[in-house]
Design a protein around this motif. Structure first.
Motif, PDB file in Angstrom:
ATOM      1  N   GLU A  61       0.825  -1.201   0.000  1.00 16.50           N
ATOM      2  CA  GLU A  61       0.000   0.000   0.000  1.00 16.50           C
ATOM      3  C   GLU A  61       0.866   1.261   0.000  1.00 16.50           C
ATOM      4  N   ARG A  62       1.969   1.250   0.737  1.00 15.71           N
ATOM      5  CA  ARG A  62       2.841   2.422   0.779  1.00 15.71           C
ATOM      6  C   ARG A  62       3.468   2.694  -0.588  1.00 15.71           C
ATOM      7  N   VAL A  63       3.861   1.633  -1.274  1.00 16.84           N
ATOM      8  CA  VAL A  63       4.583   1.794  -2.541  1.00 16.84           C
ATOM      9  C   VAL A  63       3.641   1.931  -3.730  1.00 16.84           C
ATOM     10  N   LEU A  64       2.540   1.153  -3.713  1.00 13.54           N
ATOM     11  CA  LEU A  64       1.680   1.064  -4.896  1.00 13.54           C
ATOM     12  C   LEU A  64       0.334   1.757  -4.749  1.00 13.54           C
ATOM     13  N   GLY A  65      -0.089   2.026  -3.513  1.00  9.89           N
ATOM     14  CA  GLY A  65      -1.370   2.686  -3.336  1.00  9.89           C
ATOM     15  C   GLY A  65      -2.496   1.705  -3.088  1.00  9.89           C
ATOM     16  N   LYS A  66      -3.700   2.239  -2.937  1.00 12.95           N
ATOM     17  CA  LYS A  66      -4.876   1.459  -2.591  1.00 12.95           C
ATOM     18  C   LYS A  66      -5.458   0.798  -3.840  1.00 12.95           C
ATOM     19  N   ASN A  67      -5.975  -0.442  -3.667  1.00 13.80           N
ATOM     20  CA  ASN A  67      -6.760  -1.056  -4.732  1.00 13.80           C
ATOM     21  C   ASN A  67      -7.961  -1.751  -4.118  1.00 13.80           C
ATOM     22  N   MET A  68      -8.817  -2.307  -4.946  1.00 18.00           N
ATOM     23  CA  MET A  68     -10.060  -2.910  -4.453  1.00 18.00           C
ATOM     24  C   MET A  68      -9.808  -4.037  -3.465  1.00 18.00           C
ATOM     25  N   LEU A  69      -8.712  -4.765  -3.670  1.00 19.55           N
ATOM     26  CA  LEU A  69      -8.472  -5.973  -2.896  1.00 19.55           C
ATOM     27  C   LEU A  69      -8.022  -5.677  -1.475  1.00 19.55           C
ATOM     28  N   ASN A  70      -7.493  -4.476  -1.224  1.00 24.39           N
ATOM     29  CA  ASN A  70      -7.080  -4.147   0.145  1.00 24.39           C
ATOM     30  C   ASN A  70      -7.913  -3.004   0.718  1.00 24.39           C
ATOM     31  N   ALA A  71      -9.182  -2.944   0.283  1.00 24.99           N
ATOM     32  CA  ALA A  71     -10.089  -1.902   0.766  1.00 24.99           C
ATOM     33  C   ALA A  71     -11.408  -2.520   1.220  1.00 24.99           C
ATOM     34  N   ASP A  72     -12.070  -1.847   2.159  1.00 25.41           N
ATOM     35  CA  ASP A  72     -13.402  -2.225   2.641  1.00 25.41           C
ATOM     36  C   ASP A  72     -14.404  -1.173   2.173  1.00 25.41           C
ATOM     37  N   PRO A  73     -15.698  -1.496   2.201  1.00 28.93           N
ATOM     38  CA  PRO A  73     -16.708  -0.455   1.947  1.00 28.93           C
ATOM     39  C   PRO A  73     -16.574   0.651   2.991  1.00 28.93           C
ATOM     40  N   PRO A  74     -16.848   1.912   2.645  1.00 30.27           N
ATOM     41  CA  PRO A  74     -17.340   2.360   1.330  1.00 30.27           C
ATOM     42  C   PRO A  74     -16.231   2.595   0.301  1.00 30.27           C
ATOM     43  N   GLN A  75     -14.964   2.543   0.737  1.00 28.24           N
ATOM     44  CA  GLN A  75     -13.864   2.789  -0.196  1.00 28.24           C
ATOM     45  C   GLN A  75     -13.840   1.728  -1.295  1.00 28.24           C
ATOM     46  N   HIS A  76     -14.037   0.468  -0.916  1.00 27.64           N
ATOM     47  CA  HIS A  76     -14.057  -0.599  -1.915  1.00 27.64           C
ATOM     48  C   HIS A  76     -15.173  -0.375  -2.921  1.00 27.64           C
ATOM     49  N   THR A  77     -16.341   0.001  -2.438  1.00 22.73           N
ATOM     50  CA  THR A  77     -17.497   0.225  -3.306  1.00 22.73           C
ATOM     51  C   THR A  77     -17.177   1.292  -4.342  1.00 22.73           C
ATOM     52  N   ARG A  78     -16.561   2.367  -3.885  1.00 18.72           N
ATOM     53  CA  ARG A  78     -16.198   3.462  -4.785  1.00 18.72           C
ATOM     54  C   ARG A  78     -15.183   3.015  -5.831  1.00 18.72           C
ATOM     55  N   LEU A  79     -14.110   2.334  -5.388  1.00 19.84           N
ATOM     56  CA  LEU A  79     -13.057   1.912  -6.315  1.00 19.84           C
ATOM     57  C   LEU A  79     -13.598   0.921  -7.344  1.00 19.84           C
ATOM     58  N   ARG A  80     -14.367  -0.050  -6.882  1.00 14.84           N
ATOM     59  CA  ARG A  80     -14.889  -1.064  -7.809  1.00 14.84           C
ATOM     60  C   ARG A  80     -15.856  -0.433  -8.805  1.00 14.84           C
ATOM     61  N   SER A  81     -16.650   0.519  -8.330  1.00 18.09           N
ATOM     62  CA  SER A  81     -17.593   1.201  -9.230  1.00 18.09           C
ATOM     63  C   SER A  81     -16.852   1.944 -10.338  1.00 18.09           C
ATOM     64  N   LEU A  82     -15.768   2.639  -9.980  1.00 17.38           N
ATOM     65  CA  LEU A  82     -15.004   3.375 -10.985  1.00 17.38           C
ATOM     66  C   LEU A  82     -14.328   2.433 -11.979  1.00 17.38           C
ATOM     67  N   VAL A  83     -13.805   1.316 -11.487  1.00 16.74           N
ATOM     68  CA  VAL A  83     -13.125   0.378 -12.379  1.00 16.74           C
ATOM     69  C   VAL A  83     -14.115  -0.307 -13.322  1.00 16.74           C
ATOM     70  N   THR A  84     -15.278  -0.698 -12.806  1.00 13.10           N
ATOM     71  CA  THR A  84     -16.250  -1.388 -13.658  1.00 13.10           C
ATOM     72  C   THR A  84     -16.836  -0.464 -14.731  1.00 13.10           C
ATOM     73  N   ARG A  85     -16.721   0.832 -14.550  1.00 10.13           N
ATOM     74  CA  ARG A  85     -17.143   1.750 -15.610  1.00 10.13           C
ATOM     75  C   ARG A  85     -16.256   1.611 -16.852  1.00 10.13           C
ATOM     76  N   ALA A  86     -14.986   1.227 -16.627  1.00 14.99           N
ATOM     77  CA  ALA A  86     -14.056   1.084 -17.751  1.00 14.99           C
ATOM     78  C   ALA A  86     -13.858  -0.382 -18.146  1.00 14.99           C
ATOM     79  N   PHE A  87     -13.817  -1.271 -17.150  1.00 11.43           N
ATOM     80  CA  PHE A  87     -13.577  -2.692 -17.399  1.00 11.43           C
ATOM     81  C   PHE A  87     -14.927  -3.385 -17.559  1.00 11.43           C
ATOM     82  N   THR A  88     -15.571  -3.135 -18.685  1.00 14.25           N
ATOM     83  CA  THR A  88     -16.942  -3.580 -18.904  1.00 14.25           C
ATOM     84  C   THR A  88     -16.990  -4.966 -19.536  1.00 14.25           C
ATOM     85  N   ALA A  89     -18.171  -5.589 -19.457  1.00 10.24           N
ATOM     86  CA  ALA A  89     -18.379  -6.884 -20.123  1.00 10.24           C
ATOM     87  C   ALA A  89     -18.165  -6.745 -21.627  1.00 10.24           C
ATOM     88  N   ARG A  90     -18.552  -5.620 -22.174  1.00 14.87           N
ATOM     89  CA  ARG A  90     -18.375  -5.393 -23.622  1.00 14.87           C
ATOM     90  C   ARG A  90     -16.890  -5.346 -23.986  1.00 14.87           C
TER      91      ARG A  90
END
Length: 393
Positions: A76-105
């Motif tokens: 976390e110190r070197v690379l920053g926060k990601n979905m896998l090392n976060a809890d809601p509501p931070q996880h919810t926010r990060l996953r929502s932003l990523v799924t906007r770009a990483f779509t099923a299409r």
């Protein structure tokens, strides 16, 4: 306090066949306090029962954010926060932003390219009559796909492989720390290059541009953390899914013959491999945010908990004859991709890659067989697989 079970006593045998150890543990109960192998052995709780593992994966009292318990990790110190090392509501926010770009299409649009890469790799491999399957197919397919998806230059991929290998299966604490810092520096430069280059069609560029309805965006640190997660999780797991599937098929000749005779069974090969010999042996650490019980075992606040995905998926209480590899089995409910809010975002892409690779391989090399016994097992309890797999046809 529960008795401590020292897993380091099993040595290399734990990496080659963790299932035998997990079977012994399940006989004793679903939750145990264990000493884990690694560059710096330490103690943790380990969940090995299916129902307990499934419940724990979705239990909000088990935090993924270790900084709440003991401060930021090196990652976390070197690379920053990601979905896998976060809890809601931070996880919810990060996953929502990523799924906007990483779509099923976007994932589905990769299917023709996955086929093209697979065909090219098989064209290069098959004339030789034998190969290391990891080097010839299982590694280059997912690393090419994820790097093209994210927009990582081809010339950087060899160096990235070395860093990635050290992160998921460390050879020493010093090498792990160095790899983390190298990855952090590399991803910072990559993201800055993409900012300067302007709009592009790759996923990382899309993440840089992605904005939520309220104007929220990923910060520079969050972009680096998410790029790290997508790159590492996006290829290391799939490399071992493909190679594990081939290894298990080749050690179960009747299942191999059935799959060669009917390529429609390839989907079943992939799903049964995920259950029987999945690439992710244990989910990444969770920490008790408060005192809690799992199957009557009391876990104190702040203690680490490992959830054994491989152990749970061989639980006879959930799957009949779990130690039998059966590509016609109903595998629904397996935990290879996790469960709950941290369910693997890349599962659809991993399935496309594995199905494409196996179908192409079995169709074009129906006489495939092992050229040497499986060896060179990955150390640690995160990723299960071998560094090499010698095959011939």
């Amino acid at each position: 306090m529960a008795d401590l079970i020292d897993l380091t006593e099993h040595g290399e045998a734990l990496y080659a066949d963790p299932h035998a150890v997990y079977a012994e543990l399940r006989e004793l109960g679903p939750v145990h306090r264990v000493r884990l192998p690694g560059t710096e052995p330490w103690d943790s709780w380990l969940v090995v029962g299916y129902e307990e593992a499934r419940a724990a994966l979705a239990d909000p009292r088990l935090s993924k954010d270790v900084s709440r318990i003991q401060g930021p990790t090196l990652e976390e110190r070197v690379l920053g926060k990601n979905m896998l090392n976060a809890d809601p509501p931070q996880h919810t926010r990060l996953r929502s932003l990523v799924t906007r770009a990483f779509t099923a299409r976007r994932v589905e649009a990769m299917r023709p390219r996955v086929q093209e890469i697979t065909d090219g790799l098989l064209d290069a491999m098959l004339p030789h009559g034998s190969a290391d399957l990891v080097e010839a197919l299982a590694y280059p397919l997912p690393i090419t796909v994820i790097c093209e998806l994210l927009g990582v230059p081809e010339m950087d991929r060899a160096a990235f492989r070395e860093m990635s290998n050290e992160v998921v299966a460390p050879t020493s604490a010093e090498a792990y720390t160095a790899a983390m810092h190298d990855l952090g520096a590399y991803l910072t430069e990559l993201i800055e290059d993409k900012r300067c280059a302007g709009p592009a069609d790759d996923l990382l560029s899309a993440l840089i541009r992605t904005t939520a309805e309220d104007g929220d965006r990923l910060s520079g640190e969050e972009l680096r953390g998410m790029a790290f997660l997508l790159l590492i999780a996006g290829h290391e797991t799939t490399v071992n899914l493909i190679s594990n599937a081939v290894r298990v098929l080749l050690t179960h000749p009747e299942q191999l013959a059935a799959a060669v005779a009917d390529l429609e069974l390839v989907d079943g090969v992939v799903e049964e491999t995920l259950r029987y010999e999945g690439p992710v042996e244990t989910a990444t650490y969770r920490y008790a945010a408060e005192p809690l019980e799992i199957a009557g075992t009391v876990i104190a606040a702040g203690e680490p908990v490992l959830i054994g995905l491989a152990a749970a998926d061989r639980d006879p209480g959930r799957f009949t004859s779990p130690d039998s590899f059966d590509i016609r089995r109903d595998t629904r409910g397996h935990l290879a991709f996790g469960h709950g809010i941290h369910y693997c975002l890349g599962a659809p892409l991993a399935r496309i890659e594995a199905r494409t690779a196996l179908r192409g391989l079995l169709e074009r090399a129906p006489t495939l067989t092992l050229d040497a016994p499986p060896a060179n097992w990955l150390p640690g309890m995160l990723i299960h697989g071998t560094r090499t797999l010698r095959v011939r046809w």
